[in-house]
Design an enzyme around this catalytic site. Sequence first.
Site, PDB file in Angstrom:
ATOM      1  N   GLU A   1      44.695  54.163  24.826  1.00 55.07           N
ATOM      2  CA  GLU A   1      44.761  53.058  25.795  1.00 55.07           C
ATOM      3  C   GLU A   1      45.267  51.781  25.140  1.00 55.07           C
ATOM      4  OE1 GLU A   1      45.121  53.295  29.141  1.00 55.07           O
ATOM      5  OE2 GLU A   1      43.214  54.358  29.082  1.00 55.07           O
TER       6      GLU A   1
ATOM      7  N   LEU B   1      44.554  54.218  37.882  1.00 50.26           N
ATOM      8  CA  LEU B   1      45.262  55.498  38.007  1.00 50.26           C
ATOM      9  C   LEU B   1      46.760  55.303  38.246  1.00 50.26           C
ATOM     10  CD1 LEU B   1      42.704  57.527  40.162  1.00 50.26           C
ATOM     11  CD2 LEU B   1      42.907  57.370  37.681  1.00 50.26           C
TER      12      LEU B   1
ATOM     13  N   ASP C   1      52.794  54.769  31.998  1.00 51.76           N
ATOM     14  CA  ASP C   1      52.476  55.088  33.388  1.00 51.76           C
ATOM     15  C   ASP C   1      53.642  55.752  34.103  1.00 51.76           C
ATOM     16  OD1 ASP C   1      50.123  53.887  32.773  1.00 51.76           O
ATOM     17  OD2 ASP C   1      50.436  52.108  34.002  1.00 51.76           O
TER      18      ASP C   1
END
Length: 388
Positions: A36, A127, A173
């Site tokens: 992350e 998400l 992403d």
Amino acid sequence: MNAILIKDTTDFFKAKFGNVPDKIVLSPGRINIIGEHIDYNDGYVLPAAIDKIVCFAFEKNNSNTAKIHAIDLNESLKIDVTKEETISDIVWTNYLRGVLFQLKLKGYKIGGFNCVFSSNIPIGSGLSSSAALECGFLFGINKMFNLDIKPIDMALMGQSAEHWVGINCGIMDQFSSIMGLENKVIKIDCRTLDYTYHDADFANYSLILFDSNLQHSLFTSEYNNRRIECEEGLSIINENYPEINSFRDCNEELLIGLKSKMTDNVFRRSLYAVKEIKRVIQACTALDKGDIETLGKLMFETHQGLSKDYEVSCTELDYLVDLAKAEEDVIGSRLMGGGFGGCTINLVKKGSESKIKEKFTTLYAEHFKIDLITYDVKVSNGTSLYKN
């Protein structure tokens, strides 16, 4: 659930435009197993596309106008595709405007089209609903107008669209939304965009997300601040060790030696980045060996780093991870996404999912007076055309 979403989106398109859509595009959200805040720090990440999607329906309309309707918001947008795009006060439209801006910037010519979309990706839960929106929109335009844009270039254009909106995100992403494969996680080298797939076999464990039901109120400003702090840390490293241009080429011992030259915040952000890059490599090794317990341990370590060194957690997320640590049937947990809200991702022993969900939901509500939302997720394919 996706079958219902696809049918409802298709039916809405027929009712609004009077035609059966020419193209149906499914664009997934993503989870990140580990890594992350590392995609913009030149490291490695380990994401996967999931079975929660934005569903688009498209057709050309033989004009210069794009007519777009967001079903979930009941809001519409008309855009002249021949004109330059500018930022709008209506936030959701900017992700689509950003895609159209990128197409113009790169010299692609398109005509008008009709489009409706709907989603079952929870907004604000980490998400990557915005990446799914950008990638699905671009994928559909690419298919409609035969632009022949390569998948990786679509991911990069989606990232640039998000930059245009004002979020200085890394590539993870959009890359995972476009390039995902069912039952595979993707190790992405964020410096070179080289990537390898690893089996997403979590053996006796299920992936469950616990949604804190908090929005990312600090996300944009603090996300950009973390980037600035990491850039400062790397600059100090490079000034003292000119051969080192990336955190991935640094180690903890070297960084500790430079601690006195950095502010406390810059040091801790840099330390987290160096440690997390190594954890991604260790996680891939654990997955390849089927050692899910080690993967879980690494996830707990990541949360500790995100909470204490990177400082992107919050009381509610820390509470959920502390609950997980106390449970024998949860072997790994951490916050996922930008932080300051959103979800924790958890490895929960199969057979105990219902018990754990019920317990965490009850305790969270008692402690914070907030409803905890739970999602079961499966690793799925990336953005694709739907075929009946």
